[in-house]
Structures are given as C-alpha cells and as structure tokens.
Motif scaffolding. Sequence first.
Motif, short mmCIF file in Angstrom:
data_model
loop_
_atom_site.label_atom_id
_atom_site.label_comp_id
_atom_site.label_asym_id
_atom_site.label_seq_id
_atom_site.Cartn_x
_atom_site.Cartn_y
_atom_site.Cartn_z
N ASP A 184 23.55 11.08 -24.03
CA ASP A 184 22.62 11.07 -22.62
C ASP A 184 22.96 9.46 -21.99
N LEU A 185 22.86 8.63 -23.60
CA LEU A 185 22.64 6.79 -23.59
C LEU A 185 24.85 7.09 -22.65
N ILE A 186 25.00 7.36 -23.37
CA ILE A 186 26.37 6.66 -22.53
C ILE A 186 26.37 7.24 -21.66
N LEU A 187 26.23 8.28 -20.87
CA LEU A 187 26.10 8.81 -20.04
C LEU A 187 25.90 8.36 -18.62
N LYS A 188 24.54 7.55 -19.16
CA LYS A 188 23.50 6.69 -18.17
C LYS A 188 24.30 5.82 -18.15
N ARG A 189 24.53 4.89 -19.03
CA ARG A 189 25.43 3.50 -18.77
C ARG A 189 26.29 3.59 -18.39
N MET A 190 27.18 4.56 -18.18
CA MET A 190 28.59 5.35 -17.40
C MET A 190 28.43 5.50 -15.75
N LYS A 191 27.16 5.53 -16.31
CA LYS A 191 26.47 5.42 -14.25
C LYS A 191 26.88 7.22 -13.78
N ARG A 192 27.67 8.23 -14.78
CA ARG A 192 26.91 9.10 -14.04
C ARG A 192 26.31 10.45 -13.96
N ARG A 193 26.28 11.36 -13.38
CA ARG A 193 25.74 11.97 -12.13
C ARG A 193 24.63 13.28 -13.24
N HIS A 194 25.22 13.00 -14.81
CA HIS A 194 24.58 15.06 -15.14
C HIS A 194 24.22 14.30 -16.28
#
Length: 361
Positions: A184-194
């Motif tokens: 989740d943290l990497i997904l947030k840092r990527m600015k993904r939508r899921h």
Amino acid sequence: RARRARPAARLLVTGCAAETDRAAIAAMPEVDGLVANTAKLDPRAWNVPHRQPAARPAAHTRGFVVVQNGCDHACTFCIIPKGRGVSRSRTVAEVAGEVALMVEAGVREVVLTGVDLASWGADLPTPAPLGALVGEVLRRAPTLPRLRLSSLDGAAIDPELEELLASEARLMPHLHLSLQHGHDLILKRMKRRHLRADAIRFCDEARRLRPDIAFGADLIAGFPTETDEMFANTLASVDECGIDYLHVFPYSPRPGTPAARNRDHGGLMLSMIRGGDDDADPRRFWNLPRVSGRFDPSARTFAFDEATSQIVDRWSRALYRERRAQLGQPAAVRGPDGGAVVDLTGAHAPWFVPGDRLELL
C-alpha cells in the motif's frame, strides 16, 4: 540515417520523444519540423489528403483497434501524460466502423487498446463507460468471434463491463491489469488509484463472474524506497490475486517525473549491472517472473487461453516452454481432429475456435 537515405525529403518527427525532448530534436539540423503527438493521426498535420479506409485481406487473424489515447492521471513514475497528452476517446461509430472493416477483411479477433483504456468515454460530449463501447462493438459486429481488451486499470472497470464479462462468451476471459505493486505505501507513493485489498477484491469478483478468467499484470520491481518486506508483499499479492502471468519491469527513473527526484533509486539497476549487494536486490526483478512459473500449465490456467487456443503472450510462452521442459513434456497441443500437433511456444493457433476440444500434450 534517414536524412542520408533521403537527402531531398522533408523530415518530420512525431511521437512521445518529440514531446518529451522537443527542444533537442527540433535543434537537430536534419529535422525539418515536428508534428504534435495529439495531431499525428490527422492527415492535415502532414499536408496529405484524407483517404477513406477500405477492407483489405487480413495479414493476421488478430487486429488491434486504438480506442483511446493519452492519460489524465499522474502516476509518479510515468512520463506518458507529458508525451501523450490528456485522455482522448474515439467515438463508438469510429471504433465500430474500424472493427467492421477488420471483420470484413477476415480478422477473427479484435483487441481494443488504449493508453488508459478504462478511461474511454469520459471526455466524449455524452460521457459513457468502457462497457458501453464493448457492448456496442459486439452488437454491431455479430460475426466477430472474439473481442479482447488490452491492459487496463482494474480500479476503473465499470458495472456494464463486468456484466458483459460474465455473460458474453465472445468477450475473452482474459484481463491484463495495471497493478504495478503489492504494498500500500508504494502504491500511494506511485499515486495509483487502488490499494492491495482493492486488487484482491477485484480479482475475486471477476473470477466469481467468469470462473475461467485468466489474469495478467504489470509490476514494477525496485521502485524508490521499496524494502524487502514491501517486495515480499508484491510476491504474495501475485498468489492472492491469482495472477497467471506477469510483465515485470525494473524501475528506471524518467526525467521530469516526481519519482525520479527521489535519491533512493537506481540501486536495483546498478546492482544488476555490477552484480553487487546494493540495498535493492537484483533478485527482486528476476524472482517476480519466476512466481508465474509455479502455475501448472496442464491446468490451463497459466499462460494458455482455452477460448482462443493460444499462449497469451511472449513472456508466458517462455515460462510455459520452461515449465513443460521441467515436466519433460512438449509445449504443444493436439487439435480437434485428433491429428495435427501445434507448437504453442512460438505463435498462436488462429484456426481453432471456441468450442474446439484441445489436448495439452
């Protein structure tokens, strides 16, 4: 080289590089001009007359139709919005007309493609979801045997498309998801939508709607600040989502993107080159593809699309070949007539149609 080959020609440059490196390319003495990426398909940009497309005998049994270009999102690793511009959708009439020409020419499978396919229709005068386009294409092309979707964002799949996936046999049971990571943290840092749970929930629901569905996924290894624990979460998410094959990319910084400004990058690539023991372990990149190899191809869930009788992509063909070799088995199928043996590691077998009974050898 192009200038040497055609010294008297007018040399125009277009594409993503012509947008992201516009000044450098424009300064080249060989270049006469640049055509914006958003205008490259407009004949007027090239000063040539518009020609009405006509059906021609198909060279391949699969055809690709671009339905959307550009992207309105801002993933921190991605340069595409700068190179491709904002999301732009083709109309239903334009897409259906191109599909009709392909069917007339003998194409048996059409793939709808786009930079951000799931965003199709949001910019049209009357906004519509991707499922509406898919439904109209199938309705207007009743003799098309197979329709497939290219890579798309599972976070943006609409209810109409889910219904078609569950009920329409001509829509192939195959989705390639732009997941990118499993933490989740990497997904947030990527600015993904899921988030991780969203991906798992989507795959579970899609499998409920279409039990024979096969999933592919794009994943990035070595994103800035990724730790071994975060990478392990990505490995685990492959199993939890039931991903059948992977497209795995080592992270590489793109100048001008937010992620490239993070100093904690490059360790993966440097370690791969030097063979050293940097913080970003090069085994991360190689371990991800190996996860797919744990799936048994004899179960027809890994790499083999039963509805189209083909290995889904080149990466899966390689893994399929490797796995079959480990089992001491040839990577081939016996056709419906019980005689012809077709090698599925090098090319697809377009003469098979849904309903044929194939035997994995």
